[in-house]
Design an enzyme around this catalytic site. Sequence first.
Site, PDB file in Angstrom:
ATOM      1  N   GLU A 122       9.037 -53.101  32.830  1.00  0.00           N
ATOM      2  CA  GLU A 122       8.431 -52.838  32.411  1.00  0.00           C
ATOM      3  C   GLU A 122       8.278 -53.252  30.656  1.00  0.00           C
ATOM      4  O   GLU A 122       9.579 -52.663  30.539  1.00  0.00           O
ATOM      5  CB  GLU A 122       8.293 -51.204  32.363  1.00  0.00           C
ATOM      6  CG  GLU A 122       6.476 -51.454  31.850  1.00  0.00           C
ATOM      7  CD  GLU A 122       5.889 -49.806  32.085  1.00  0.00           C
ATOM      8  OE1 GLU A 122       6.979 -48.853  32.656  1.00  0.00           O
ATOM      9  OE2 GLU A 122       5.253 -49.158  31.245  1.00  0.00           O
ATOM     10  N   GLY A 254      14.219 -43.928  27.786  1.00  0.00           N
ATOM     11  CA  GLY A 254      14.589 -42.576  28.935  1.00  0.00           C
ATOM     12  C   GLY A 254      15.085 -42.628  30.274  1.00  0.00           C
ATOM     13  O   GLY A 254      15.586 -42.954  30.486  1.00  0.00           O
ATOM     14  N   MET A 256      12.515 -44.854  33.916  1.00  0.00           N
ATOM     15  CA  MET A 256      11.904 -46.208  34.263  1.00  0.00           C
ATOM     16  C   MET A 256      11.306 -45.138  35.816  1.00  0.00           C
ATOM     17  O   MET A 256      11.845 -45.341  36.587  1.00  0.00           O
ATOM     18  CB  MET A 256      12.320 -47.183  34.370  1.00  0.00           C
ATOM     19  CG  MET A 256      11.248 -48.221  34.909  1.00  0.00           C
ATOM     20  SD  MET A 256       9.418 -48.779  33.958  1.00  0.00           S
ATOM     21  CE  MET A 256       8.774 -49.285  35.243  1.00  0.00           C
ATOM     22  N   HIS A 290       7.955 -36.497  34.912  1.00  0.00           N
ATOM     23  CA  HIS A 290       6.816 -37.123  34.452  1.00  0.00           C
ATOM     24  C   HIS A 290       6.818 -39.023  35.764  1.00  0.00           C
ATOM     25  O   HIS A 290       6.341 -39.017  35.985  1.00  0.00           O
ATOM     26  CB  HIS A 290       7.180 -37.994  33.057  1.00  0.00           C
ATOM     27  CG  HIS A 290       6.698 -38.768  32.767  1.00  0.00           C
ATOM     28  ND1 HIS A 290       6.176 -38.745  31.677  1.00  0.00           N
ATOM     29  CD2 HIS A 290       6.592 -39.843  32.216  1.00  0.00           C
ATOM     30  CE1 HIS A 290       5.023 -39.978  31.417  1.00  0.00           C
ATOM     31  NE2 HIS A 290       6.274 -40.687  31.912  1.00  0.00           N
ATOM     32  N   GLU A 291       8.204 -39.385  36.070  1.00  0.00           N
ATOM     33  CA  GLU A 291       8.726 -40.653  36.522  1.00  0.00           C
ATOM     34  C   GLU A 291       8.342 -39.965  37.638  1.00  0.00           C
ATOM     35  O   GLU A 291       7.477 -41.629  37.947  1.00  0.00           O
ATOM     36  CB  GLU A 291      10.310 -40.783  36.360  1.00  0.00           C
ATOM     37  CG  GLU A 291      10.547 -41.533  34.666  1.00  0.00           C
ATOM     38  CD  GLU A 291      10.221 -41.925  34.358  1.00  0.00           C
ATOM     39  OE1 GLU A 291       9.295 -42.842  34.438  1.00  0.00           O
ATOM     40  OE2 GLU A 291      10.549 -41.908  32.833  1.00  0.00           O
TER      41      GLU A 291
HETATM   42  N1  BES Z   1       6.977 -46.019  31.912  1.00  0.00           N
HETATM   43  C1  BES Z   1       7.357 -45.710  30.759  1.00  0.00           C
HETATM   44  C2  BES Z   1       9.364 -46.184  30.654  1.00  0.00           C
HETATM   45  C3  BES Z   1       8.513 -47.879  29.612  1.00  0.00           C
HETATM   46  C4  BES Z   1       8.931 -47.668  29.069  1.00  0.00           C
HETATM   47  C5  BES Z   1       9.204 -49.187  29.812  1.00  0.00           C
HETATM   48  C6  BES Z   1       8.574 -48.483  27.427  1.00  0.00           C
HETATM   49  C7  BES Z   1       9.286 -49.928  29.552  1.00  0.00           C
HETATM   50  C8  BES Z   1       8.480 -49.896  28.426  1.00  0.00           C
HETATM   51  C9  BES Z   1       8.109 -43.899  31.380  1.00  0.00           C
HETATM   52  O1  BES Z   1       7.334 -43.558  32.204  1.00  0.00           O
HETATM   53  C10 BES Z   1       8.298 -43.525  29.927  1.00  0.00           C
HETATM   54  O2  BES Z   1       7.878 -42.843  29.571  1.00  0.00           O
HETATM   55  N2  BES Z   1       9.372 -42.879  29.850  1.00  0.00           N
HETATM   56  C11 BES Z   1       9.289 -42.221  28.483  1.00  0.00           C
HETATM   57  C12 BES Z   1       9.995 -39.816  28.893  1.00  0.00           C
HETATM   58  C13 BES Z   1       8.801 -39.845  29.612  1.00  0.00           C
HETATM   59  C14 BES Z   1       9.259 -38.258  29.593  1.00  0.00           C
HETATM   60  C15 BES Z   1       7.377 -39.429  28.453  1.00  0.00           C
HETATM   61  C16 BES Z   1      11.035 -42.620  27.901  1.00  0.00           C
HETATM   62  O3  BES Z   1      11.062 -43.515  28.531  1.00  0.00           O
HETATM   63  O4  BES Z   1      10.902 -41.915  26.703  1.00  0.00           O
HETATM   64 ZN    ZN Z   2       6.066 -42.941  31.687  1.00  0.00          ZN
END
Ligand code: BES
Ligand code: ZN
Length: 850
Positions: A122, A254, A256, A290-291
Amino acid sequence: MKDASPQTVYLSDYTPFGWQVQDVHLTFRLAPEATRVLARIHFAPNPDAPKQEFFLHGEDLTLIHAAIDGRTVSPVQSAEGLTCTVPDGPFLWECEVEIAPAKNTALEGLYMSNGMYCTQCEAEGFRKITFYPDRPDVMSVFTVRIEGEEPVKLSNGNPGKTGEGFAEWHDPWPKPAYLFALVAGDLVNHPDRFTTMNGRDVELNIWVRPGDEGKCAFGMEALKKSMKWDEDVYGREYDLDIFNIVAVDDFNMGAMENKGLNVFNSSCVLASPETSTDANFERIEAIIAHEYFHNWTGNRITCRDWFQLCLKEGLTVFRDAQFTADMRSAPVKRIEDAQMMRGRQFPEDQGPLAHPVRPESFQEINNFYTATVYEKGAEVIGMLKRLVGDEDYAKALDLYFDRHDGDAATIEDWLKVFEDATGRDLTQFKRWYSQAGTPRVSVTEDWADGTYTLTFRQVTPPTPGQPDKAPQVIPMAVGLLNPNGDEVVPTTLLEITEAEQSFRFDGLSARPVPSLLRDFSAPVVMEREASAEERAFLLAHDTDPFNRWDASQMLGIECLIAMITEGATPDTAWLDGLERVLRDTDLDPAYRALMMGTPSQAELARVLHERGHTPDPEAIWNAAETLAQFRAERWADLLPRLAAEATVEAPYSPDAEQVGKRALGAGVLALQTRLDGGKAAQAQFDSADNMTLQLTALGSLVRAGRDAEALAAFEEQWQDDRLVMDKWFGLQIGAAAPDVAVERAQALTRHAAFDWKNPNRFRAVLGGLAMHHAAFHRADGASYALLADWLIRLDDLNPQTTARMAAVFQTWTRYDEGRRALMRAALERIAAKPKLSRDTGEMVTRMLAQ
Ligand code: BES
Ligand code: ZN
């Protein structure tokens, strides 16, 4: 190579891909410098799409061979991908490419971390693995074969055949390429099992590097709680035989949500009492949830295009917030979320990077994983739930899962579900998705003959590209209190839809005191000329825990602003009111700990700017210091009492009760240190048997300037633990006096353990400096220059992390001329870097456009 002239992508240009992908077979022959990826993909014309050239995304791929229906073809390649002449009907695309995971420092696509292969796809990373229509609305079933000597080889879905040097995986659920994942390496697992609501037995694993297996138990419990909660609250069951989580040290974000194979930054999953703080435990629990929740909100129902990112992220943040509120304390979580909105989202929405929750254009999608898309996106769902009520919210979500399972959906689909389930017209509400900026709501009151009238006016200031704003639907939760402190009107939801609108309350015996925007019912700035007496009254009597806290925060802001702008002395009426709250042993220690907190210096700068002042970081720092010293002295008797209450006798556990006590204890210790010069902090540091107490004590010692020995001892103790050393790097900058922090940061960048290519370590040092308001804004610009130097250096290696960190300059126009010139110079220096990445280029251009 990326295009030198960045292209802007527009939501309004959306067109479906011309083909459907019927299935995907991938074979990986792993080698650090030369991995071969073989793809066999069945394409068939998409009857719903306009005719178009056959184009597949692909970046940094060496094409070895391509064939259509078994016949070699010679596609035309560009920096973005390839085009090829294809048959009119269905066909089989076969393609072999070579990639070099060991040379991939951007941590996007297939890369290596400590000898382990892992992927991050992603948003648009799959195109660095093979040629493919890398867009979320192209969904397919993937079968993967991994060939390599690594003992553990994982991919999405359920395991298939394995044997000497290979492993196969099959994911039966159609998914977009961004959810693809592969992990291979020398890993060990922490196993467990979960039985779903319909009796499906699921194998669970957390995979880590050997040596880290003792830090998985907490994450595993969090995973099982999340699985159960999603069944109980949303009726959502897990849908594969296995769920794997992998911890990776080098990771931009954080974590994925790859289907069945979540990949985590090790800082967001590994935990032990000795090495992790209470805050780490809470974050790990939330991020695992979250994930996991993305399995339904993101994976089973995904996004049509990246403009719809909030469809999955806003909803999943909202769901993880509900989970945390259920697992821990709802008021505490709500206050923390409001702090997050005011501290991170409001500045974004009020500066050059402002954009709608659903943006309408971008150059680099990675730059739109923002507080606005995530946190404001979650707030918008919270407002929707408040407006329709819990029951209709549940109905709408059932309909959403029912109607859109397997779809790549849009915000229109999401809102239609609510309209259909509730009969409401959400046309005006939809502005929350299209209109950027923080609405400001002012209020006046009128009292006559037992009738009390509240009149609200809403204005949203202009944002880049959006000069004129229309009124939004604002759910305003209000309660009314009698002068004696009794609640005469319990929480009532007023629906503000007009630019100016009045609401009447009849039959009151005395003029009430209003408690407005209870529970932070909308992401707006309340502009109310309330007297200090009224705020003190709410601090004493409000039944809404959020507003009670907020009353104190507002008094704190007023007090500090008076100190900064008029040289006033601290407001003793506020401090005495607050002391009564702190002494109330009926109140949860966690809540009292939040009560004890004062607004951050960055928040003060924002509010000063909002009120037409030019924030002076030094003056803000000095006022905060003066206030803290004043509080310490005034509360000298109170502190030992609170310290006693904050003592935990039982063995360490990161449960809400213990966490609350330690949070209160931390607030006390910070003040105590101002009275005893660090005696209590040193004692706590010496005796601590968990990281929370140890790090709190170290922070106090750093703040007191008595840190030399403790820092050395800490380093000696933890030099082999990467995650603890990140804390060591970060804390001695974050808690340092503003005049020494930049020199410290500079010195730490020369420390042998400063591995600047690791995003966690880079963020600990440079992010630590940027988050220290007074140190970052040192008048001579030393911090701006240091950060710019490092961002310029990192950009060639890791554009994503560079661009995200560059956003710390977004508030630059708020400050005085001298600082503005220095920050502009730093931004211009970054902008002028040869071969600047599209990511960083877009960010600095937007910031400089102001
Ligand atoms: N889908 C995202 C991870 C992501 C973000 C992938 C940007 C590629 C680019 C994942 O679900 C996410 O949102 N992670 C957050 C933490 C969450 C608790 C809000 C993160 O990685 O900070
Ligand atoms: Zn997310």
